[in-house]
Motif scaffolding. Sequence first.
Motif, PDB file in Angstrom:
ATOM      1  N   ASP A 128     -12.661   6.617   7.381  1.00  0.00           N
ATOM      2  CA  ASP A 128     -13.747   6.243   6.481  1.00  0.00           C
ATOM      3  C   ASP A 128     -13.284   6.462   5.040  1.00  0.00           C
ATOM      4  O   ASP A 128     -12.140   6.856   4.794  1.00  0.00           O
ATOM      5  CB  ASP A 128     -15.027   7.055   6.757  1.00  0.00           C
ATOM      6  N   GLY A 129     -14.190   6.200   4.085  1.00  0.00           N
ATOM      7  CA  GLY A 129     -13.866   6.414   2.678  1.00  0.00           C
ATOM      8  C   GLY A 129     -13.824   5.129   1.880  1.00  0.00           C
ATOM      9  O   GLY A 129     -14.274   4.066   2.323  1.00  0.00           O
ATOM     10  N   ALA A 130     -13.259   5.255   0.676  1.00  0.00           N
ATOM     11  CA  ALA A 130     -13.116   4.114  -0.241  1.00  0.00           C
ATOM     12  C   ALA A 130     -11.752   4.220  -0.919  1.00  0.00           C
ATOM     13  O   ALA A 130     -11.135   5.295  -0.957  1.00  0.00           O
ATOM     14  CB  ALA A 130     -14.238   4.115  -1.278  1.00  0.00           C
ATOM     15  N   HIS A 131     -11.307   3.110  -1.452  1.00  0.00           N
ATOM     16  CA  HIS A 131      -9.972   3.038  -2.054  1.00  0.00           C
ATOM     17  C   HIS A 131     -10.059   2.089  -3.239  1.00  0.00           C
ATOM     18  O   HIS A 131     -10.651   1.008  -3.135  1.00  0.00           O
ATOM     19  CB  HIS A 131      -8.984   2.499  -1.022  1.00  0.00           C
ATOM     20  N   VAL A 132      -9.479   2.495  -4.380  1.00  0.00           N
ATOM     21  CA  VAL A 132      -9.475   1.642  -5.562  1.00  0.00           C
ATOM     22  C   VAL A 132      -8.033   1.403  -6.010  1.00  0.00           C
ATOM     23  O   VAL A 132      -7.116   2.124  -5.613  1.00  0.00           O
ATOM     24  CB  VAL A 132     -10.294   2.255  -6.723  1.00  0.00           C
ATOM     25  N   PHE A 133      -7.866   0.398  -6.850  1.00  0.00           N
ATOM     26  CA  PHE A 133      -6.549   0.023  -7.357  1.00  0.00           C
ATOM     27  C   PHE A 133      -6.531   0.263  -8.869  1.00  0.00           C
ATOM     28  O   PHE A 133      -7.429  -0.198  -9.583  1.00  0.00           O
ATOM     29  CB  PHE A 133      -6.260  -1.439  -7.034  1.00  0.00           C
ATOM     30  N   LEU A 209     -12.119   9.246  -2.064  1.00  0.00           N
ATOM     31  CA  LEU A 209     -11.735   8.102  -2.890  1.00  0.00           C
ATOM     32  C   LEU A 209     -10.236   8.186  -3.158  1.00  0.00           C
ATOM     33  O   LEU A 209      -9.772   9.031  -3.927  1.00  0.00           O
ATOM     34  CB  LEU A 209     -12.517   8.089  -4.197  1.00  0.00           C
ATOM     35  N   THR A 210      -9.475   7.317  -2.511  1.00  0.00           N
ATOM     36  CA  THR A 210      -8.026   7.264  -2.690  1.00  0.00           C
ATOM     37  C   THR A 210      -7.669   6.084  -3.587  1.00  0.00           C
ATOM     38  O   THR A 210      -8.529   5.274  -3.956  1.00  0.00           O
ATOM     39  CB  THR A 210      -7.318   7.155  -1.334  1.00  0.00           C
ATOM     40  N   TRP A 211      -6.373   5.967  -3.923  1.00  0.00           N
ATOM     41  CA  TRP A 211      -6.004   4.950  -4.905  1.00  0.00           C
ATOM     42  C   TRP A 211      -4.587   4.443  -4.664  1.00  0.00           C
ATOM     43  O   TRP A 211      -3.757   5.107  -4.054  1.00  0.00           O
ATOM     44  CB  TRP A 211      -6.111   5.501  -6.320  1.00  0.00           C
ATOM     45  N   THR A 212      -4.352   3.231  -5.173  1.00  0.00           N
ATOM     46  CA  THR A 212      -3.036   2.604  -5.216  1.00  0.00           C
ATOM     47  C   THR A 212      -2.790   2.140  -6.642  1.00  0.00           C
ATOM     48  O   THR A 212      -3.700   1.621  -7.296  1.00  0.00           O
ATOM     49  CB  THR A 212      -2.967   1.386  -4.268  1.00  0.00           C
ATOM     50  N   LEU A 213      -1.571   2.307  -7.128  1.00  0.00           N
ATOM     51  CA  LEU A 213      -1.203   1.841  -8.463  1.00  0.00           C
ATOM     52  C   LEU A 213      -0.607   0.440  -8.361  1.00  0.00           C
ATOM     53  O   LEU A 213       0.338   0.204  -7.600  1.00  0.00           O
ATOM     54  CB  LEU A 213      -0.189   2.798  -9.090  1.00  0.00           C
ATOM     55  N   LEU A 214      -1.166  -0.506  -9.088  1.00  0.00           N
ATOM     56  CA  LEU A 214      -0.611  -1.858  -9.145  1.00  0.00           C
ATOM     57  C   LEU A 214       0.677  -1.844  -9.952  1.00  0.00           C
ATOM     58  O   LEU A 214       0.721  -1.317 -11.064  1.00  0.00           O
ATOM     59  CB  LEU A 214      -1.609  -2.821  -9.778  1.00  0.00           C
ATOM     60  N   ASN A 215       1.733  -2.452  -9.414  1.00  0.00           N
ATOM     61  CA  ASN A 215       3.025  -2.494 -10.100  1.00  0.00           C
ATOM     62  C   ASN A 215       3.203  -3.754 -10.934  1.00  0.00           C
ATOM     63  O   ASN A 215       3.850  -3.730 -11.976  1.00  0.00           O
ATOM     64  CB  ASN A 215       4.163  -2.393  -9.076  1.00  0.00           C
ATOM     65  N   GLY A 216       2.664  -4.861 -10.460  1.00  0.00           N
ATOM     66  CA  GLY A 216       2.789  -6.122 -11.186  1.00  0.00           C
ATOM     67  C   GLY A 216       1.734  -6.262 -12.261  1.00  0.00           C
ATOM     68  O   GLY A 216       0.949  -5.349 -12.526  1.00  0.00           O
ATOM     69  N   TRP A 217       1.666  -7.438 -12.871  1.00  0.00           N
ATOM     70  CA  TRP A 217       0.700  -7.664 -13.943  1.00  0.00           C
ATOM     71  C   TRP A 217      -0.706  -7.779 -13.365  1.00  0.00           C
ATOM     72  O   TRP A 217      -0.906  -8.137 -12.213  1.00  0.00           O
ATOM     73  CB  TRP A 217       1.072  -8.900 -14.759  1.00  0.00           C
ATOM     74  N   TRP A 218      -1.664  -7.462 -14.210  1.00  0.00           N
ATOM     75  CA  TRP A 218      -3.092  -7.542 -13.856  1.00  0.00           C
ATOM     76  C   TRP A 218      -3.881  -7.830 -15.123  1.00  0.00           C
ATOM     77  O   TRP A 218      -3.547  -7.342 -16.209  1.00  0.00           O
ATOM     78  CB  TRP A 218      -3.562  -6.210 -13.260  1.00  0.00           C
TER      79      TRP A 218
END
Length: 240
Positions: A128-133, A209-218
Amino acid sequence: MKGVILAGGTGTRLRPLTDIVNKHLLPVGKYPMIHYAIAKMAEAGVKELLLVLGKHSAGLYMEYIGNGRRWGLEVSYKIQEEAGGIAQALALAESFVRPDQKLLVLLGDNLFEDSLKEAVLWFERQPDGAHVFLKKVPDPHRYGVPVLQGDHISTIVEKPEQPPSQYAVTGIYLYDARVFDYIRMQNPSARGEMEITDVNNVYAGQGQLTWTLLNGWWTDAGTHRSLQEAAARLMGSEES
């Protein structure tokens, strides 16, 4: 994994272009803006997609997207009658998601390079949980800014004068189905909207609440300048 793209809103920062057509149908490179969000959903493995639209240009969306067959998706639609915030728009997806399902949510004006497939596969295996970028930005005070605690976020501060980190929370989210219960817990903010940051902070307060770092452009293509920059990037990638 169900997919939800939020493509309502009035696009005030893009006027007068949005006096003519909803901003998510504006051309960015070779395609309308909404095309790229749908393609990211398909690439991530989503098969069933809900588009939450405003009334403005709703018929044009359906004419361009249809049932989603060209992306290998089954697309359905809901209308957000009036702008009331991201969380209010997401609440319209509740009947689309079973209690045992998870969902990938994109804001339709977020354009980005990274694939979401690995993060989606990882999140599907989580109980369960949520994840943001997140994306490192030069002006974090314009965004929701996370306070990082290892691989979790302890809280998100909305548009802080003194940002606690150099990262922005982008408009890319993964949720379990409890998100709809957490939306119901919220009250409108001072600007009269249901804020997604408040919902994310419920998960953060539970250590989920976990997270991922975007490497490319955004970019969130919500201004004339960012719309032009996104078009240049996408045209470059399409021609390479």
